[in-house]
Design a protein around this motif. Structure first.
Motif, short mmCIF file in Angstrom:
data_model
loop_
_atom_site.label_atom_id
_atom_site.label_comp_id
_atom_site.label_asym_id
_atom_site.label_seq_id
_atom_site.Cartn_x
_atom_site.Cartn_y
_atom_site.Cartn_z
N LEU A 86 40.65 32.05 39.63
CA LEU A 86 40.68 33.23 40.50
C LEU A 86 40.50 34.50 39.68
O LEU A 86 39.72 35.38 40.05
CB LEU A 86 42.00 33.27 41.27
N ARG A 87 41.20 34.59 38.56
CA ARG A 87 41.08 35.76 37.68
C ARG A 87 39.64 35.95 37.20
O ARG A 87 39.08 37.05 37.27
CB ARG A 87 42.01 35.58 36.48
N GLU A 88 39.01 34.87 36.75
CA GLU A 88 37.64 34.95 36.26
C GLU A 88 36.67 35.32 37.38
O GLU A 88 35.73 36.08 37.17
CB GLU A 88 37.23 33.64 35.59
N LEU B 19 37.36 37.18 40.02
CA LEU B 19 37.53 38.62 40.27
C LEU B 19 36.89 39.45 39.17
O LEU B 19 36.26 40.48 39.44
CB LEU B 19 39.02 38.95 40.41
N LYS B 20 37.00 38.99 37.92
CA LYS B 20 36.38 39.74 36.81
C LYS B 20 34.86 39.75 36.93
O LYS B 20 34.23 40.76 36.62
CB LYS B 20 36.84 39.15 35.47
N ARG B 21 34.27 38.68 37.43
CA ARG B 21 32.81 38.66 37.64
C ARG B 21 32.40 39.66 38.71
O ARG B 21 31.26 40.11 38.74
CB ARG B 21 32.35 37.25 38.03
N ARG B 22 33.32 40.02 39.58
CA ARG B 22 33.05 40.97 40.66
C ARG B 22 33.41 42.41 40.27
O ARG B 22 33.44 43.29 41.12
CB ARG B 22 33.82 40.56 41.91
N GLY B 23 33.73 42.62 38.99
CA GLY B 23 33.94 43.99 38.52
C GLY B 23 35.38 44.37 38.21
O GLY B 23 35.63 45.44 37.67
N THR C 269 54.61 37.73 35.37
CA THR C 269 53.31 38.20 35.83
C THR C 269 52.27 37.52 34.95
O THR C 269 52.28 37.70 33.73
CB THR C 269 53.21 39.73 35.74
N LEU C 270 51.40 36.72 35.57
CA LEU C 270 50.40 35.97 34.82
C LEU C 270 49.25 36.86 34.37
O LEU C 270 48.73 36.69 33.26
CB LEU C 270 49.88 34.80 35.65
N TRP C 271 48.82 37.78 35.25
CA TRP C 271 47.76 38.72 34.88
C TRP C 271 47.77 39.90 35.84
O TRP C 271 48.36 39.84 36.90
CB TRP C 271 46.38 38.07 34.81
N GLN C 272 47.09 40.97 35.39
CA GLN C 272 46.96 42.20 36.17
C GLN C 272 45.51 42.67 36.04
O GLN C 272 44.97 42.70 34.94
CB GLN C 272 47.86 43.29 35.61
N MET D 290 47.76 26.26 36.97
CA MET D 290 47.42 27.31 36.01
C MET D 290 45.90 27.50 35.95
O MET D 290 45.42 28.62 35.88
CB MET D 290 47.98 26.97 34.62
N ALA D 291 45.15 26.40 36.01
CA ALA D 291 43.69 26.49 36.01
C ALA D 291 43.20 27.22 37.25
O ALA D 291 42.24 28.01 37.18
CB ALA D 291 43.08 25.09 35.93
N ARG D 292 43.86 26.99 38.37
CA ARG D 292 43.46 27.68 39.60
C ARG D 292 43.67 29.19 39.49
O ARG D 292 42.83 29.97 39.92
CB ARG D 292 44.27 27.12 40.77
#
Length: 76
Positions: free
Chosen positions: A62-64, A66-70, A11-14, A56-58
């Motif tokens: 995507l993670r960043e 989503l984080k900008r959206r809360g 799991t790369l991130w949650q 990995m950059a992609r």
């Protein structure tokens, strides 16, 4: 390995937003690796995955996004 046999590798991130959860997970399947963005109840996106810097950059982009959206990091 059977053709329909899919196993999680990492799991790369949650991320979490209120009660919603998203997981970015790499799975091993017969044809190689597969990246999935999934919730506890559904696969949202699935695509072939290679351990290459651009892939990995992609996932990080995507993670960043989503984080900008809360969305926020969480650990299970």
């Amino acid at each position: 390995m059977k053709p329909d046999d899919v196993r999680p590798v990492a799991t790369l991130w949650q991320l979490a937003l209120a009660q919603d959860r998203l997981f970015c997970t790499v799975y091993r399947k017969e044809g190689g690796l597969q990246l999935r963005l999934e919730s506890p109840s559904a696969v949202i996106m699935s695509e072939p995955f290679e351990l290459q810097p651009r892939m990995m950059a992609r996932t990080q982009a995507l993670r960043e996004s989503l984080k900008r959206r809360g969305w926020r990091e969480f650990t299970a």
